[in-house]
Design an enzyme around this catalytic site. Structure first.
Site, PDB file in Angstrom:
ATOM      1  N   PHE A 109       0.864  -1.189   0.000  1.00 49.55           N
ATOM      2  CA  PHE A 109       0.000   0.000   0.000  1.00 49.55           C
ATOM      3  C   PHE A 109       0.895   1.231   0.000  1.00 49.55           C
ATOM      4  O   PHE A 109       1.719   1.393   0.898  1.00 49.55           O
ATOM      5  CB  PHE A 109      -0.920   0.047   1.224  1.00 49.55           C
ATOM      6  CG  PHE A 109      -1.820   1.258   1.210  1.00 49.55           C
ATOM      7  CD1 PHE A 109      -3.037   1.219   0.542  1.00 49.55           C
ATOM      8  CD2 PHE A 109      -1.435   2.445   1.809  1.00 49.55           C
ATOM      9  CE1 PHE A 109      -3.868   2.349   0.483  1.00 49.55           C
ATOM     10  CE2 PHE A 109      -2.252   3.577   1.756  1.00 49.55           C
ATOM     11  CZ  PHE A 109      -3.466   3.520   1.089  1.00 49.55           C
ATOM     12  N   ASP A 141       9.596   2.551   1.417  1.00 45.44           N
ATOM     13  CA  ASP A 141       8.494   3.349   1.944  1.00 45.44           C
ATOM     14  C   ASP A 141       8.428   3.124   3.459  1.00 45.44           C
ATOM     15  O   ASP A 141       8.021   2.057   3.921  1.00 45.44           O
ATOM     16  CB  ASP A 141       7.198   2.901   1.242  1.00 45.44           C
ATOM     17  CG  ASP A 141       5.946   3.604   1.757  1.00 45.44           C
ATOM     18  OD1 ASP A 141       6.016   4.264   2.818  1.00 45.44           O
ATOM     19  OD2 ASP A 141       4.890   3.476   1.105  1.00 45.44           O
ATOM     20  N   LYS A 147       3.427  10.419   8.118  1.00 45.17           N
ATOM     21  CA  LYS A 147       2.746  10.032   9.361  1.00 45.17           C
ATOM     22  C   LYS A 147       3.395  10.559  10.651  1.00 45.17           C
ATOM     23  O   LYS A 147       3.151  11.669  11.055  1.00 45.17           O
ATOM     24  CB  LYS A 147       2.603   8.515   9.408  1.00 45.17           C
ATOM     25  CG  LYS A 147       1.538   7.976   8.435  1.00 45.17           C
ATOM     26  CD  LYS A 147       1.268   6.524   8.693  1.00 45.17           C
ATOM     27  CE  LYS A 147       0.278   5.897   7.717  1.00 45.17           C
ATOM     28  NZ  LYS A 147      -1.102   6.176   8.040  1.00 45.17           N
TER      29      LYS A 147
HETATM   30  N1  PLP Z   1       2.633   4.476   2.457  1.00 42.61           N
HETATM   31  C1  PLP Z   1       2.328   3.707   3.507  1.00 42.61           C
HETATM   32  C2  PLP Z   1       3.250   2.603   3.887  1.00 42.61           C
HETATM   33  C3  PLP Z   1       1.176   3.958   4.248  1.00 42.61           C
HETATM   34  O1  PLP Z   1       0.879   3.163   5.292  1.00 42.61           O
HETATM   35  C4  PLP Z   1       0.333   5.026   3.871  1.00 42.61           C
HETATM   36  C5  PLP Z   1      -0.910   5.306   4.612  1.00 42.61           C
HETATM   37  O2  PLP Z   1      -1.440   4.487   5.315  1.00 42.61           O
HETATM   38  C6  PLP Z   1       0.687   5.806   2.768  1.00 42.61           C
HETATM   39  C7  PLP Z   1       1.856   5.504   2.095  1.00 42.61           C
HETATM   40  C8  PLP Z   1      -0.159   6.968   2.339  1.00 42.61           C
HETATM   41  O3  PLP Z   1      -0.017   7.990   3.245  1.00 42.61           O
HETATM   42  P1  PLP Z   1      -1.067   9.206   3.274  1.00 42.61           P
HETATM   43  O4  PLP Z   1      -2.357   8.656   3.764  1.00 42.61           O
HETATM   44  O5  PLP Z   1      -0.439  10.202   4.196  1.00 42.61           O
HETATM   45  O6  PLP Z   1      -1.166   9.721   1.875  1.00 42.61           O
END
Ligand code: PLP
Length: 401
Positions: A135, A222, A251
Protein backbone atom coordinates in the site's frame (compact mmCIF):
# COMPACT_ATOMS: atom_id res chain seq x y z
CA UNK A 1 -25.28 15.82 27.12
CA UNK A 2 -24.29 16.18 23.42
CA UNK A 3 -25.17 13.36 21.01
CA UNK A 4 -22.42 10.72 20.74
CA UNK A 5 -22.56 11.00 16.95
CA UNK A 6 -22.12 14.26 15.11
CA UNK A 7 -23.82 14.18 11.69
CA UNK A 8 -21.54 15.17 8.78
CA UNK A 9 -23.96 15.61 5.84
CA UNK A 10 -21.74 18.09 3.99
CA UNK A 11 -18.63 15.92 4.04
CA UNK A 12 -18.11 13.42 1.22
CA UNK A 13 -18.81 9.84 2.27
CA UNK A 14 -15.29 8.52 1.55
CA UNK A 15 -14.72 6.83 4.92
CA UNK A 16 -16.50 4.10 6.85
CA UNK A 17 -16.43 5.99 10.14
CA UNK A 18 -17.11 4.57 13.59
CA UNK A 19 -19.99 6.26 15.45
CA UNK A 20 -17.94 8.37 17.81
CA UNK A 21 -16.72 11.98 17.69
CA UNK A 22 -13.49 12.61 19.57
CA UNK A 23 -13.10 15.96 21.25
CA UNK A 24 -9.74 16.02 23.03
CA UNK A 25 -6.73 13.94 23.99
CA UNK A 26 -3.90 13.70 26.48
CA UNK A 27 -1.05 11.21 26.21
CA UNK A 28 -2.49 7.84 25.13
CA UNK A 29 -6.07 8.74 26.08
CA UNK A 30 -8.81 10.54 24.18
CA UNK A 31 -12.29 11.71 25.20
CA UNK A 32 -15.38 11.87 23.02
CA UNK A 33 -17.86 14.73 22.87
CA UNK A 34 -19.83 13.12 25.74
CA UNK A 35 -16.73 12.97 27.91
CA UNK A 36 -16.22 9.17 27.63
CA UNK A 37 -12.57 8.17 27.90
CA UNK A 38 -10.81 5.81 25.46
CA UNK A 39 -7.36 4.24 25.44
CA UNK A 40 -5.71 5.00 22.10
CA UNK A 41 -3.80 2.03 20.66
CA UNK A 42 -3.89 3.48 17.13
CA UNK A 43 -2.47 7.02 17.52
CA UNK A 44 -4.22 8.33 14.40
CA UNK A 45 -2.76 5.41 12.35
CA UNK A 46 0.86 5.77 13.47
CA UNK A 47 0.75 9.58 13.40
CA UNK A 48 0.70 10.86 17.00
CA UNK A 49 4.24 9.78 17.87
CA UNK A 50 4.22 11.84 21.08
CA UNK A 51 0.62 11.01 21.96
CA UNK A 52 -1.93 13.78 22.32
CA UNK A 53 -1.23 17.30 23.61
CA UNK A 54 2.42 16.66 24.50
CA UNK A 55 3.29 19.78 26.55
CA UNK A 56 6.64 20.47 24.86
CA UNK A 57 5.22 20.02 21.35
CA UNK A 58 2.19 22.16 22.20
CA UNK A 59 4.43 24.99 23.47
CA UNK A 60 6.68 24.83 20.40
CA UNK A 61 3.76 24.83 17.97
CA UNK A 62 1.99 27.67 19.78
CA UNK A 63 5.17 29.70 19.58
CA UNK A 64 5.61 28.84 15.90
CA UNK A 65 1.99 29.70 14.99
CA UNK A 66 2.44 33.07 16.66
CA UNK A 67 5.69 33.66 14.74
CA UNK A 68 5.37 32.30 11.19
CA UNK A 69 3.12 29.55 9.79
CA UNK A 70 3.84 29.70 6.08
CA UNK A 71 5.94 31.62 3.61
CA UNK A 72 6.71 29.94 0.29
CA UNK A 73 9.49 27.95 -1.30
CA UNK A 74 10.22 31.13 -3.27
CA UNK A 75 12.30 31.96 -0.19
CA UNK A 76 14.75 30.18 2.07
CA UNK A 77 13.16 28.30 4.96
CA UNK A 78 15.83 27.73 7.63
CA UNK A 79 13.67 25.25 9.56
CA UNK A 80 13.77 22.94 6.49
CA UNK A 81 17.53 22.73 6.87
CA UNK A 82 17.15 22.04 10.61
CA UNK A 83 14.85 19.08 9.99
CA UNK A 84 16.81 17.84 6.96
CA UNK A 85 20.02 17.86 9.03
CA UNK A 86 18.35 15.69 11.67
CA UNK A 87 16.87 13.24 9.14
CA UNK A 88 20.16 12.84 7.25
CA UNK A 89 22.12 12.38 10.50
CA UNK A 90 19.72 9.70 11.73
CA UNK A 91 19.47 7.87 8.39
CA UNK A 92 22.98 8.28 6.99
CA UNK A 93 21.38 9.62 3.78
CA UNK A 94 22.24 13.01 2.30
CA UNK A 95 19.30 15.22 1.18
CA UNK A 96 15.59 15.75 1.76
CA UNK A 97 12.57 17.06 -0.17
CA UNK A 98 9.60 18.10 1.99
CA UNK A 99 5.93 17.59 1.16
CA UNK A 100 2.70 17.06 3.11
CA UNK A 101 1.63 13.42 3.22
CA UNK A 102 2.61 9.82 2.59
CA UNK A 103 1.23 9.58 -0.90
CA UNK A 104 2.99 12.78 -1.85
CA UNK A 105 6.31 11.45 -0.58
CA UNK A 106 5.74 8.25 -2.56
CA UNK A 107 4.60 10.11 -5.68
CA UNK A 108 7.85 12.11 -5.55
CA UNK A 109 9.85 8.91 -5.07
CA UNK A 110 8.18 7.41 -8.16
CA UNK A 111 9.11 10.53 -10.13
CA UNK A 112 12.71 10.12 -8.96
CA UNK A 113 12.63 6.47 -10.10
CA UNK A 114 11.45 7.46 -13.59
CA UNK A 115 13.86 10.38 -13.99
CA UNK A 116 16.78 8.31 -12.70
CA UNK A 117 15.84 5.69 -15.31
CA UNK A 118 15.85 8.26 -18.10
CA UNK A 119 18.77 10.47 -17.06
CA UNK A 120 21.20 8.07 -15.39
CA UNK A 121 20.40 4.66 -16.89
CA UNK A 122 19.39 5.93 -20.35
CA UNK A 123 16.09 4.00 -20.46
CA UNK A 124 13.20 5.20 -22.64
CA UNK A 125 10.53 3.35 -20.59
CA UNK A 126 11.74 3.02 -16.98
CA UNK A 127 9.78 0.56 -14.84
CA UNK A 128 9.38 0.27 -11.05
CA UNK A 129 9.32 -3.10 -9.32
CA UNK A 130 6.58 -3.29 -6.65
CA UNK A 131 5.20 -6.04 -4.41
CA UNK A 132 2.12 -8.09 -3.54
CA UNK A 133 0.41 -6.75 -0.43
CA UNK A 134 1.78 -3.23 -0.92
CA UNK A 135 0.00 0.00 0.00
CA UNK A 136 1.58 3.26 -1.11
CA UNK A 137 -1.32 5.75 -1.19
CA UNK A 138 -4.33 6.87 -3.18
CA UNK A 139 -3.06 9.19 -5.91
CA UNK A 140 -3.23 7.64 -9.40
CA UNK A 141 0.44 6.64 -9.43
CA UNK A 142 0.56 5.41 -5.83
CA UNK A 143 -2.70 3.44 -6.12
CA UNK A 144 -1.24 1.84 -9.24
CA UNK A 145 1.81 0.83 -7.19
CA UNK A 146 -0.54 -0.48 -4.47
CA UNK A 147 -1.54 -4.15 -4.69
CA UNK A 148 -5.07 -3.91 -3.25
CA UNK A 149 -7.82 -4.33 -5.91
CA UNK A 150 -10.30 -2.47 -3.63
CA UNK A 151 -8.06 0.62 -3.73
CA UNK A 152 -7.75 0.42 -7.53
CA UNK A 153 -11.40 -0.43 -8.37
CA UNK A 154 -13.03 2.20 -10.56
CA UNK A 155 -9.88 4.13 -11.39
CA UNK A 156 -8.69 2.44 -14.59
CA UNK A 157 -6.69 3.12 -16.63
CA UNK A 158 -4.02 2.70 -13.99
CA UNK A 159 -0.65 4.39 -14.37
CA UNK A 160 1.57 2.00 -16.36
CA UNK A 161 5.19 1.20 -15.60
CA UNK A 162 4.89 -1.18 -12.64
CA UNK A 163 6.01 -4.80 -12.45
CA UNK A 164 4.82 -6.76 -9.40
CA UNK A 165 6.29 -9.79 -7.59
CA UNK A 166 5.80 -11.55 -4.24
CA UNK A 167 7.34 -10.06 -1.09
CA UNK A 168 10.34 -11.88 0.40
CA UNK A 169 11.03 -13.81 -2.83
CA UNK A 170 14.49 -12.77 -3.97
CA UNK A 171 14.52 -15.21 -6.88
CA UNK A 172 11.30 -13.61 -8.19
CA UNK A 173 12.93 -10.17 -7.98
CA UNK A 174 15.96 -11.36 -9.90
CA UNK A 175 13.79 -13.05 -12.53
CA UNK A 176 11.72 -9.86 -12.94
CA UNK A 177 14.89 -7.79 -13.35
CA UNK A 178 16.10 -10.22 -16.03
CA UNK A 179 12.74 -10.19 -17.80
CA UNK A 180 12.41 -6.38 -17.60
CA UNK A 181 15.84 -4.83 -18.10
CA UNK A 182 14.38 -1.31 -17.87
CA UNK A 183 13.52 -1.63 -14.16
CA UNK A 184 15.10 1.48 -12.63
CA UNK A 185 13.87 1.12 -9.03
CA UNK A 186 12.68 -1.44 -6.50
CA UNK A 187 9.97 0.04 -4.26
CA UNK A 188 8.56 -1.53 -1.09
CA UNK A 189 7.45 -0.89 2.47
CA UNK A 190 10.09 -2.15 4.89
CA UNK A 191 7.15 -3.46 6.92
CA UNK A 192 3.83 -3.52 5.06
CA UNK A 193 1.23 -1.71 7.15
CA UNK A 194 -2.17 -1.72 5.43
CA UNK A 195 -1.32 -5.11 3.87
CA UNK A 196 -1.41 -6.68 7.35
CA UNK A 197 1.92 -5.98 9.15
CA UNK A 198 4.08 -8.06 6.82
CA UNK A 199 7.80 -7.44 7.38
CA UNK A 200 10.28 -7.67 4.53
CA UNK A 201 12.75 -10.21 5.97
CA UNK A 202 16.22 -9.03 6.91
CA UNK A 203 17.88 -11.40 4.41
CA UNK A 204 15.49 -10.24 1.70
CA UNK A 205 16.32 -6.56 2.32
CA UNK A 206 20.04 -7.32 2.31
CA UNK A 207 19.63 -9.33 -0.91
CA UNK A 208 17.69 -6.47 -2.52
CA UNK A 209 20.44 -4.03 -1.57
CA UNK A 210 23.04 -6.26 -3.28
CA UNK A 211 20.90 -6.82 -6.38
CA UNK A 212 20.16 -3.10 -6.75
CA UNK A 213 23.84 -2.22 -6.33
CA UNK A 214 24.92 -4.83 -8.87
CA UNK A 215 22.48 -3.47 -11.46
CA UNK A 216 22.63 0.25 -10.67
CA UNK A 217 18.93 0.22 -9.69
CA UNK A 218 17.48 2.43 -6.91
CA UNK A 219 16.27 0.77 -3.69
CA UNK A 220 13.31 2.83 -2.42
CA UNK A 221 11.89 1.93 1.01
CA UNK A 222 8.49 3.35 1.94
CA UNK A 223 8.80 4.04 5.69
CA UNK A 224 5.68 6.20 5.86
CA UNK A 225 4.14 3.91 8.49
CA UNK A 226 7.09 1.97 9.94
CA UNK A 227 9.61 4.86 10.16
CA UNK A 228 10.34 7.46 12.87
CA UNK A 229 11.25 5.18 15.72
CA UNK A 230 8.10 3.06 15.77
CA UNK A 231 9.89 -0.29 15.31
CA UNK A 232 12.63 0.41 17.86
CA UNK A 233 15.09 1.78 15.29
CA UNK A 234 14.80 5.24 13.78
CA UNK A 235 14.02 3.56 10.47
CA UNK A 236 12.86 -0.05 10.15
CA UNK A 237 15.49 -0.95 7.51
CA UNK A 238 18.19 -0.26 10.13
CA UNK A 239 17.32 -3.67 11.60
CA UNK A 240 18.82 -5.09 8.39
CA UNK A 241 21.87 -2.82 8.58
CA UNK A 242 21.34 -1.47 5.07
CA UNK A 243 20.60 1.97 3.60
CA UNK A 244 18.05 2.68 0.88
CA UNK A 245 18.66 5.20 -1.91
CA UNK A 246 15.24 6.78 -1.39
CA UNK A 247 13.08 6.74 1.76
CA UNK A 248 9.61 8.36 1.78
CA UNK A 249 8.42 9.39 5.27
CA UNK A 250 5.24 11.02 6.61
CA UNK A 251 2.75 10.03 9.36
CA UNK A 252 4.74 10.07 12.64
CA UNK A 253 7.28 12.67 11.55
CA UNK A 254 5.09 15.64 12.57
CA UNK A 255 3.37 13.98 15.53
CA UNK A 256 -0.01 15.06 14.09
CA UNK A 257 0.89 18.05 11.93
CA UNK A 258 0.66 17.06 8.22
CA UNK A 259 4.12 16.48 6.77
CA UNK A 260 5.95 14.28 4.27
CA UNK A 261 9.59 13.88 3.32
CA UNK A 262 11.61 12.11 0.65
CA UNK A 263 15.01 11.32 2.15
CA UNK A 264 17.62 10.44 -0.49
CA UNK A 265 21.15 9.07 -0.61
CA UNK A 266 23.87 10.12 -3.05
CA UNK A 267 22.56 8.09 -6.02
CA UNK A 268 19.16 9.77 -5.96
CA UNK A 269 19.63 13.15 -4.30
CA UNK A 270 20.56 15.05 -7.46
CA UNK A 271 17.94 13.53 -9.77
CA UNK A 272 15.30 16.25 -9.24
CA UNK A 273 16.54 19.70 -10.20
CA UNK A 274 14.92 23.16 -10.08
CA UNK A 275 11.59 23.01 -11.88
CA UNK A 276 11.20 19.21 -11.74
CA UNK A 277 9.12 19.03 -8.55
CA UNK A 278 7.54 21.27 -5.96
CA UNK A 279 4.80 21.84 -3.40
CA UNK A 280 3.16 25.03 -2.17
CA UNK A 281 2.78 23.87 1.43
CA UNK A 282 5.73 21.45 1.47
CA UNK A 283 8.26 22.30 4.17
CA UNK A 284 6.35 25.20 5.69
CA UNK A 285 7.67 26.49 9.01
CA UNK A 286 4.81 25.06 11.09
CA UNK A 287 5.30 21.50 9.77
CA UNK A 288 9.07 21.79 10.01
CA UNK A 289 8.88 22.92 13.61
CA UNK A 290 6.65 19.93 14.37
CA UNK A 291 9.23 17.61 12.79
CA UNK A 292 12.21 19.17 14.55
CA UNK A 293 10.47 19.15 17.92
CA UNK A 294 9.22 15.57 17.49
CA UNK A 295 12.74 14.31 16.80
CA UNK A 296 14.31 16.39 19.58
CA UNK A 297 11.81 15.12 22.14
CA UNK A 298 12.27 11.55 20.94
CA UNK A 299 16.04 11.87 21.36
CA UNK A 300 15.86 13.63 24.73
CA UNK A 301 13.44 11.04 26.13
CA UNK A 302 14.99 7.94 24.52
CA UNK A 303 11.70 7.09 22.80
CA UNK A 304 13.20 4.79 20.14
CA UNK A 305 14.58 2.34 22.72
CA UNK A 306 11.35 2.83 24.70
CA UNK A 307 9.29 1.82 21.64
CA UNK A 308 11.32 -1.39 21.39
CA UNK A 309 10.78 -2.18 25.09
CA UNK A 310 7.05 -1.35 25.10
CA UNK A 311 6.55 -3.26 21.84
CA UNK A 312 8.21 -6.30 23.38
CA UNK A 313 6.00 -6.03 26.47
CA UNK A 314 2.78 -5.65 24.48
CA UNK A 315 3.69 -8.53 22.15
CA UNK A 316 4.45 -10.76 25.15
CA UNK A 317 1.12 -9.90 26.79
CA UNK A 318 -0.72 -10.69 23.55
CA UNK A 319 1.20 -13.93 23.00
CA UNK A 320 0.53 -15.06 26.57
CA UNK A 321 -3.16 -14.15 26.33
CA UNK A 322 -3.70 -15.93 23.02
CA UNK A 323 -1.40 -18.91 23.54
CA UNK A 324 -3.01 -22.11 22.32
CA UNK A 325 -6.11 -20.27 20.98
CA UNK A 326 -7.48 -21.83 17.82
CA UNK A 327 -8.16 -19.24 15.13
CA UNK A 328 -5.00 -17.14 15.65
CA UNK A 329 -2.66 -17.39 12.66
CA UNK A 330 0.23 -15.27 13.93
CA UNK A 331 1.20 -12.34 16.14
CA UNK A 332 3.91 -10.39 14.33
CA UNK A 333 5.55 -7.02 13.84
CA UNK A 334 8.39 -5.02 15.29
CA UNK A 335 8.36 -2.62 18.24
CA UNK A 336 5.06 -0.72 18.44
CA UNK A 337 3.84 -1.91 15.03
CA UNK A 338 1.95 -5.08 15.86
CA UNK A 339 -0.47 -7.27 13.92
CA UNK A 340 -2.58 -10.16 15.21
CA UNK A 341 -3.66 -12.22 12.22
CA UNK A 342 -6.84 -14.24 12.75
CA UNK A 343 -8.19 -16.98 10.49
CA UNK A 344 -11.42 -15.10 9.76
CA UNK A 345 -12.38 -11.51 8.86
CA UNK A 346 -12.70 -9.63 12.14
CA UNK A 347 -13.93 -6.12 11.27
CA UNK A 348 -16.62 -6.45 13.99
CA UNK A 349 -13.85 -6.02 16.55
CA UNK A 350 -13.59 -2.32 15.72
CA UNK A 351 -16.99 -1.52 17.24
CA UNK A 352 -16.50 -3.99 20.09
CA UNK A 353 -13.18 -2.36 20.96
CA UNK A 354 -14.84 1.03 20.89
CA UNK A 355 -17.50 -0.29 23.28
CA UNK A 356 -14.61 -1.47 25.50
CA UNK A 357 -13.14 2.07 25.23
CA UNK A 358 -10.17 1.07 23.10
CA UNK A 359 -9.10 2.48 19.71
CA UNK A 360 -7.58 -0.12 17.35
CA UNK A 361 -7.59 -0.89 13.65
CA UNK A 362 -8.36 -3.97 11.57
CA UNK A 363 -6.51 -4.16 8.27
CA UNK A 364 -6.37 -6.66 5.41
CA UNK A 365 -9.73 -7.95 6.77
CA UNK A 366 -8.20 -10.37 9.29
CA UNK A 367 -5.40 -8.49 11.05
CA UNK A 368 -5.94 -6.56 14.28
CA UNK A 369 -3.38 -3.74 14.12
CA UNK A 370 -1.95 -1.89 17.11
CA UNK A 371 0.11 1.29 16.65
CA UNK A 372 0.28 3.04 20.04
CA UNK A 373 2.09 6.33 20.57
CA UNK A 374 5.79 5.99 21.37
CA UNK A 375 5.23 7.58 24.79
CA UNK A 376 2.99 4.69 25.89
CA UNK A 377 3.83 3.48 29.41
CA UNK A 378 3.98 -0.08 30.79
CA UNK A 379 0.66 0.24 32.63
CA UNK A 380 -1.04 1.52 29.49
CA UNK A 381 0.42 -1.33 27.46
CA UNK A 382 -0.95 -3.80 30.01
CA UNK A 383 -4.32 -2.06 29.93
CA UNK A 384 -4.43 -2.21 26.12
CA UNK A 385 -3.81 -5.95 26.24
CA UNK A 386 -6.33 -6.40 29.08
CA UNK A 387 -9.06 -4.60 27.11
CA UNK A 388 -8.31 -6.29 23.78
CA UNK A 389 -7.68 -9.91 24.73
CA UNK A 390 -11.21 -10.75 26.01
CA UNK A 391 -12.67 -9.30 22.79
CA UNK A 392 -10.47 -11.48 20.59
CA UNK A 393 -11.07 -14.53 22.81
CA UNK A 394 -14.85 -14.06 22.67
CA UNK A 395 -14.72 -13.51 18.90
CA UNK A 396 -12.73 -16.71 18.37
CA UNK A 397 -15.12 -18.70 20.58
CA UNK A 398 -18.13 -17.45 18.59
CA UNK A 399 -16.41 -18.41 15.36
CA UNK A 400 -15.56 -21.87 16.69
CA UNK A 401 -19.17 -22.49 17.89
N1 PLP B 1 2.63 4.48 2.46
C1 PLP B 1 2.33 3.71 3.51
C2 PLP B 1 3.25 2.60 3.89
C3 PLP B 1 1.18 3.96 4.25
O1 PLP B 1 0.88 3.16 5.29
C4 PLP B 1 0.33 5.03 3.87
C5 PLP B 1 -0.91 5.31 4.61
O2 PLP B 1 -1.44 4.49 5.31
C6 PLP B 1 0.69 5.81 2.77
C7 PLP B 1 1.86 5.50 2.09
C8 PLP B 1 -0.16 6.97 2.34
O3 PLP B 1 -0.02 7.99 3.25
P1 PLP B 1 -1.07 9.21 3.27
O4 PLP B 1 -2.36 8.66 3.76
O5 PLP B 1 -0.44 10.20 4.20
O6 PLP B 1 -1.17 9.72 1.88
Amino acid sequence: MPEAQVPMPHVMPTYGRLPVALARGEGCRVWDVQGKEYLDALSGIAVNTLGHAHPRLVAALQQQVATLIHTSNYYQVPLQEELAARLTRLSGLTNVFFCNSGLEANEGALKIARKYGHDVLGFDTPLTLVFEGAFHGRSLATLSATANPKVQAGFAPLVPGFVRVALNDLAAVEAAMDAHPQISAVFLETIQGEGGINPARIGFLQGLRKLCDARGVLLMLDEVQCGIGRTGQWFAHQWADIRPDVMPLAKGLGSGVPIGAIVCGPKAAGVLQAGNHGSTFGGNPLAMRAGVETIDIMEADGLVAHAAAMGERLTQRLRAGLAGQAGVVEIRGQGLMIGIELERPCGVLLQRALDARLLISVTADRVVRLLPALIVGPDEVDEMAARLLPLIQAFLQEQAA
